[in-house]
Write an enzyme that holds these catalytic residues in place. Structure first.
Site, PDB file in Angstrom:
ATOM      1  N   ALA A  83      -8.860  84.180 141.168  1.00 48.25           N
ATOM      2  CA  ALA A  83      -7.939  83.530 140.242  1.00 48.25           C
ATOM      3  C   ALA A  83      -7.031  82.497 140.928  1.00 48.25           C
ATOM      4  CB  ALA A  83      -7.099  84.596 139.545  1.00 48.25           C
ATOM      5  N   GLN A 139     -14.996  85.120 140.681  1.00 44.19           N
ATOM      6  CA  GLN A 139     -14.530  86.208 139.820  1.00 44.19           C
ATOM      7  C   GLN A 139     -13.929  85.625 138.543  1.00 44.19           C
ATOM      8  OE1 GLN A 139     -12.409  89.453 142.241  1.00 44.19           O
ATOM      9  NE2 GLN A 139     -12.188  87.655 143.525  1.00 44.19           N
ATOM     10  N   HIS A 172     -17.823  87.957 136.859  1.00 41.36           N
ATOM     11  CA  HIS A 172     -17.078  88.592 135.764  1.00 41.36           C
ATOM     12  C   HIS A 172     -17.344  87.913 134.420  1.00 41.36           C
ATOM     13  CE1 HIS A 172     -14.072  90.535 138.808  1.00 41.36           C
ATOM     14  NE2 HIS A 172     -15.221  91.172 138.745  1.00 41.36           N
ATOM     15  N   CYS A 195     -26.156  94.128 117.280  1.00 40.60           N
ATOM     16  CA  CYS A 195     -27.521  93.572 117.346  1.00 40.60           C
ATOM     17  C   CYS A 195     -27.705  92.595 118.500  1.00 40.60           C
ATOM     18  CB  CYS A 195     -27.899  92.906 116.023  1.00 40.60           C
ATOM     19  SG  CYS A 195     -27.029  91.354 115.707  1.00 40.60           S
ATOM     20  N   CYS A 227     -20.215  89.444 113.391  1.00 40.66           N
ATOM     21  CA  CYS A 227     -21.557  88.863 113.489  1.00 40.66           C
ATOM     22  C   CYS A 227     -22.019  88.398 112.102  1.00 40.66           C
ATOM     23  CB  CYS A 227     -22.489  89.952 114.027  1.00 40.66           C
ATOM     24  SG  CYS A 227     -24.215  89.491 114.086  1.00 40.66           S
ATOM     25  N   CYS A 252     -25.273  90.982 111.116  1.00 43.35           N
ATOM     26  CA  CYS A 252     -25.113  92.398 110.735  1.00 43.35           C
ATOM     27  C   CYS A 252     -23.663  92.799 110.488  1.00 43.35           C
ATOM     28  CB  CYS A 252     -25.744  93.295 111.803  1.00 43.35           C
ATOM     29  SG  CYS A 252     -24.790  93.331 113.327  1.00 43.35           S
ATOM     30  N   SER A 263      -8.263  84.802 146.430  1.00 41.68           N
ATOM     31  CA  SER A 263      -8.525  86.158 145.919  1.00 41.68           C
ATOM     32  C   SER A 263      -7.723  87.161 146.736  1.00 41.68           C
ATOM     33  CB  SER A 263     -10.011  86.507 146.012  1.00 41.68           C
ATOM     34  OG  SER A 263     -10.186  87.859 145.641  1.00 41.68           O
ATOM     35  N   ASN A 272      -5.718  81.704 151.302  1.00 45.47           N
ATOM     36  CA  ASN A 272      -4.946  82.417 150.278  1.00 45.47           C
ATOM     37  C   ASN A 272      -3.455  82.252 150.544  1.00 45.47           C
ATOM     38  OD1 ASN A 272      -5.711  84.206 147.987  1.00 45.47           O
ATOM     39  ND2 ASN A 272      -4.163  85.525 148.908  1.00 45.47           N
TER      40      ASN A 272
END
Ligand code: NAD
Length: 249
Positions: free
Chosen positions: A26, A104, A122, A133, A155, A158, A195, A216
Site C-alpha cells: 500500500a 498486494q 489480493h 452462479c 446478479c 439469479c 510494504s 519503505n
C-alpha cells in the site's frame, strides 16, 4: 552510508541481477493519494478495522453494511492515478531490467502506469462476480446499482448478491499468489516497496530470494536480512535510481 551511496548500490544490484521482481504494498500508492493501512496518523487502521469491514463474514451476514463501509474507499481507489514509483517500475520492465511486479494492492495503478507483468495477489477492482452462479460483471455494474439505491448489488441472472474480485479477509488466495511464489523462487533480486511485510503469506515471499532490497518509510521485520534498506519515499527513490541507471522516465 549516505542516501546517494544506497541509490548507487541499488542501481548496481539491478544491473547485475539476471532476474529481478518488485513486491509492492500500500505504501507505493500513498503518493497517489491512497492511504495505506499502517502509517501512523493516516493509515486506514486508525479509522476502521479492515479485517472486520472487508471480510467474507461481513459480506455474508451484513451485505448492505459491507457495501456501505467499503464502496466509498474502493471507488476512490479506482479514480487514483499512478505516481513516479509506479511509472519507474513500468519503465524498468520495458528496459528488460525487471521481470514483473507482485502487488498486494487492489488499486490497479501498476497496470495504469504501463506495467505488463503484474500479479495482483489480493485481487482487483476491475470486476465483480455473483456469489451464487459466478456470473462476472465489470466493477462499475456493482457501483451503478449501489448508486441507484440497490444495496446489496445483485446478479442480473439469479439475483444473488455480488462480490468484488478482491481477496477479502477469510478468503483463500488466488492463482496470482501461486504464480508469484513460483516466479520469486527462481529470482535473484526482490525489491520490496511500501510494504510493512506484516500480511502473510505475502510477507514470506522474501524468504525465497537471494538478495532483497527494502524501500519503505519505516522499519520492517525483514530489514536485518536485506542487502540495503532505504527509508525514503518510493517516488523519490525510484526517480533517483532511474537517473543513476541513465534511464529517462
Ligand atoms: P501497510 O499499510 O501494512 O504498509 C505500508 C508501508 O508503506 C508502511 O510501513 C509505510 O511506512 C510505508 N509507506 C507509506 N508511504 C510510503 C512511501 N511514499 N514510500 C515508501 N514507503 C511508504 O501495507 P501492506 O504491507 O501493503 O499491507 C496492507 C494490506 O492492505 C495489503 O494487503 C493491501 O492489499 C491492502 N491495501 C491496499 C491499498 C491499495 O490498493 N492501494 C491501500 C490500503 C491497503
Amino acid at each position: 552510508m549516505t542516501y546517494k551511496d544506497k541509490i548507487q548500490i541499488l542501481a548496481n544490484l539491478i544491473k547485475g541481477s539476471d532476474s529481478t521482481f518488485a513486491l509492492t504494498g500500500a505504501g507505493i500508492s500513498t503518493e497517489s493519494g491512497i492511504p495505506d493501512f499502517r502509517s501512523p496518523g493516516t493509515g486506514l487502521w486508525e479509522k476502521t478495522d479492515p479485517m472486520k469491514a472487508a471480510s467474507v463474514s461481513t459480506l455474508l451476514f451484513d451485505p448492505a453494511g459491507f457495501y456501505k463501509i467499503n464502496l466509498k474507499w474502493w471507488a476512490g481507489l479506482s479514480s487514483a492515478q499512478p505516481n513516479a514509483a509506479h511509472y519507474a517500475l513500468a519503465r524498468l520492465e520495458k528496459e528488460g531490467l525487471l521481470e514483473g511486479v507482485i502487488t498486494q494492492n487492489i488499486d490497479g495503478l501498476h497496470r495504469k502506469a504501463g506495467s505488463e507483468k503484474v500479479w495482483e495477489v489480493h485481487g482487483n477492482l476491475r470486476t465483480c462476480r455473483c456469489l451464487n452462479c459466478s456470473e462476472s460483471y465489470p466493477f462499475e455494474f456493482l457501483v451503478n446499482q449501489f448508486d441507484s439505491g440497490i444495496n446489496p448489488p445483485r446478479c442480473e441472472v439469479c439475483e444473488a448478491i455480488l462480490r468484488p474480485d478482491v481477496v477479502l479477509f477469510e478468503d483463500p488466495l488466488g492463482d496470482d499468489f501461486y504464480h508469484a511464489e513460483r516466479a520469486v523462487s527462481k529470482c535473484h533480486l526482490l525489491i520490496v516497496v511500501g510494504s510493512s511485510l506484516q500480511v502473510y503469506p505475502v510477507a514470506s515471499l522474501p524468504e525465497w530470494v537471494k538478495q532483497v532490497v527494502i524501500i519503505n518509510n519505516e522499519p520492517t521485520p525483514w530489514d536485518i536480512n536485506a542487502e540495503i534498506v532505504i527509508n525514503e519515499k518510493a517516488g523519490k527513490v525510484f526517480t533517483d535510481t532511474l537517473s543513476a541507471l541513465n534511464i529517462d522516465i
